[in-house]
Design a protein around this motif. Structure first.
Motif, short mmCIF file in Angstrom:
data_model
loop_
_atom_site.label_atom_id
_atom_site.label_comp_id
_atom_site.label_asym_id
_atom_site.label_seq_id
_atom_site.Cartn_x
_atom_site.Cartn_y
_atom_site.Cartn_z
N VAL A 161 0.82 -1.20 0.00
CA VAL A 161 0.00 0.00 0.00
C VAL A 161 0.86 1.26 0.00
N VAL A 162 2.20 1.09 0.04
CA VAL A 162 3.06 2.26 0.02
C VAL A 162 3.02 2.91 -1.36
N GLU A 163 3.31 4.19 -1.39
CA GLU A 163 3.30 4.94 -2.65
C GLU A 163 4.57 4.67 -3.43
N ILE A 164 4.46 4.63 -4.76
CA ILE A 164 5.63 4.51 -5.62
C ILE A 164 5.98 5.88 -6.17
N VAL A 165 7.24 6.26 -6.05
CA VAL A 165 7.78 7.46 -6.67
C VAL A 165 8.74 7.00 -7.76
N VAL A 166 8.55 7.45 -8.97
CA VAL A 166 9.43 7.06 -10.08
C VAL A 166 10.68 7.93 -10.02
N PRO A 202 -4.10 3.20 -14.29
CA PRO A 202 -5.39 2.49 -14.23
C PRO A 202 -5.66 1.85 -12.87
N LYS A 203 -4.62 1.36 -12.22
CA LYS A 203 -4.78 0.70 -10.92
C LYS A 203 -5.03 1.72 -9.81
N ARG A 204 -4.47 2.93 -9.97
CA ARG A 204 -4.64 3.99 -8.97
C ARG A 204 -4.92 5.31 -9.69
N PRO A 205 -6.10 5.40 -10.28
CA PRO A 205 -6.43 6.60 -11.07
C PRO A 205 -6.60 7.84 -10.21
N GLY A 206 -6.29 8.99 -10.81
CA GLY A 206 -6.52 10.26 -10.14
C GLY A 206 -5.48 10.65 -9.12
N LYS A 207 -4.48 9.79 -8.88
CA LYS A 207 -3.42 10.09 -7.92
C LYS A 207 -2.13 10.36 -8.68
N ALA A 208 -1.69 11.60 -8.66
CA ALA A 208 -0.49 11.98 -9.40
C ALA A 208 0.71 11.16 -8.96
N ILE A 209 1.58 10.84 -9.92
CA ILE A 209 2.76 10.03 -9.65
C ILE A 209 3.99 10.94 -9.64
N GLU A 210 4.59 11.11 -8.48
CA GLU A 210 5.81 11.92 -8.41
C GLU A 210 6.88 11.24 -9.25
N THR A 211 7.47 11.98 -10.18
CA THR A 211 8.35 11.40 -11.19
C THR A 211 9.56 12.29 -11.44
N TYR A 212 10.72 11.66 -11.61
CA TYR A 212 11.96 12.39 -11.87
C TYR A 212 12.54 11.96 -13.21
N VAL A 213 12.68 12.91 -14.11
CA VAL A 213 13.19 12.63 -15.46
C VAL A 213 14.72 12.60 -15.42
N PHE A 214 15.28 11.58 -16.04
CA PHE A 214 16.73 11.44 -16.12
C PHE A 214 17.20 11.83 -17.52
N SER A 215 18.06 12.78 -17.66
CA SER A 215 18.79 13.51 -16.66
C SER A 215 19.05 14.91 -17.21
N MET A 216 19.35 15.86 -16.35
CA MET A 216 19.57 17.22 -16.82
C MET A 216 20.79 17.31 -17.74
#
Length: 281
Positions: free
Chosen positions: A200-205, A239-253
């Protein structure tokens, strides 16, 4: 990035000989309204994890020097992945680090976590059937249980492939999984991890990008398409957790051009984001 209420950030690695000064990097982020940064630490970081796993005093000194002194800018700390050569040290290191942060009274402000890639997956299709390899749960499950108890997210590094399914450009459902429909690989992989870990923990990409070498699709235009669509997509959840934004980090600067043993199947060898930022922001 501010247009998404801080949902998307950008990774900043240090294994490069083309980096700008810290002030120039910060100014660049500010000029592009990027409010979140994943900052990879010094080369001795793996050795630090072993030391941090030894006792509370070592962790307390380390966290004061490297984390709490920089609060509130620093909101999350994580060691190496629990699926590598230092796997045995990750959980005790997190426990001692959490104790040190709690001693500073910041346990509700600074999260302690770890990250995984999709390599430990034994089954990845369909997403609802996601499962870890048989040899994995013994060392990953205790880490996930720790994160769940402390209310911390799990960080995940997600790879990409060379089809419209990855670019968020598919006009139709590619994977039908019960009543869940998938039109892009990003959603599929995130939900596969949720299923595999049964948590049930949140996933951060923590890492995701587009490859820049050794593939016919490794073009700047594809990278621009991918990142632009990713930025717009992550605010809607999966689809499994709709409406909940996914904190995401783009690689790389910047291109980490001094990295060794690069896996060209992973997001750690990607088009430098600096070169394609302007058209996206």
């Amino acid at each position: 990035m501010s247009c998404l209420n801080g949902t998307v950030g950008v990774c900043y690695g240090i294994k490069s000989n083309i980096l700008r000064s810290p002030k120039e990097v910060v100014d660049l982020y500010k000029s592009k309204n990027i409010t979140k940064m994943t900052l990879w630490s010094k080369p001795s970081y793996s050795r630090d994890v072993q030391q941090l796993a030894s006792n509370n005093i070592t962790a307390l000194y380390w966290i004061n020097d490297n984390v709490t002194n920089y609060w509130p800018s620093v909101k999350l700390w994580h060691p190496v992945s629990p699926d590598g050569s230092n796997a045995q040290f990750v959980l005790p290191a997190m426990q001692y680090i959490y104790n040190a942060i709690m001693a500073s009274g910041l346990q509700d402000q600074i999260k302690v976590s770890t990250d995984i890639s999709t390599k430990p997956l034994g089954t990845s299709y369909p997403p609802s059937e996601g499962a870890l390899r048989d040899d994995v749960p013994s060392f990953i499950d205790p880490n996930v249980l720790f994160l769940e108890k402390k209310g911390s997210p799990l960080l995940a590094r997600i790879g990409t492939t060379n089809i419209s399914y990855s670019l968020f450009t598919s006009q139709s459902v590619v994977v039908q999984d019960g009543n869940l429909e998938y039109q892009n690989l990003f959603d599929s992989m995130v939900d596969t991890l949720y299923s595999a870990l049964e948590m049930v923990v949140e996933i951060v990409v923590s890492e995701i990008g587009w490859p820049s070498t050794r593939r016919i699709v490794a073009t700047t235009e594809n990278a621009r398409t991918y990142i632009s669509n990713l930025i717009q997509h992550v605010k809607d959840g999966t689809p499994k957790r709709p409406g909940k934004a996914i904190e995401t980090y783009v690689f790389s600067m910047f291109d980490e051009n001094t990295k060794s043993n690069i896996d060209f199947r992973s997001p750690t060898c990607t088009c430098t984001l600096h070169g394609i930022l302007s058209p996206l922001m």
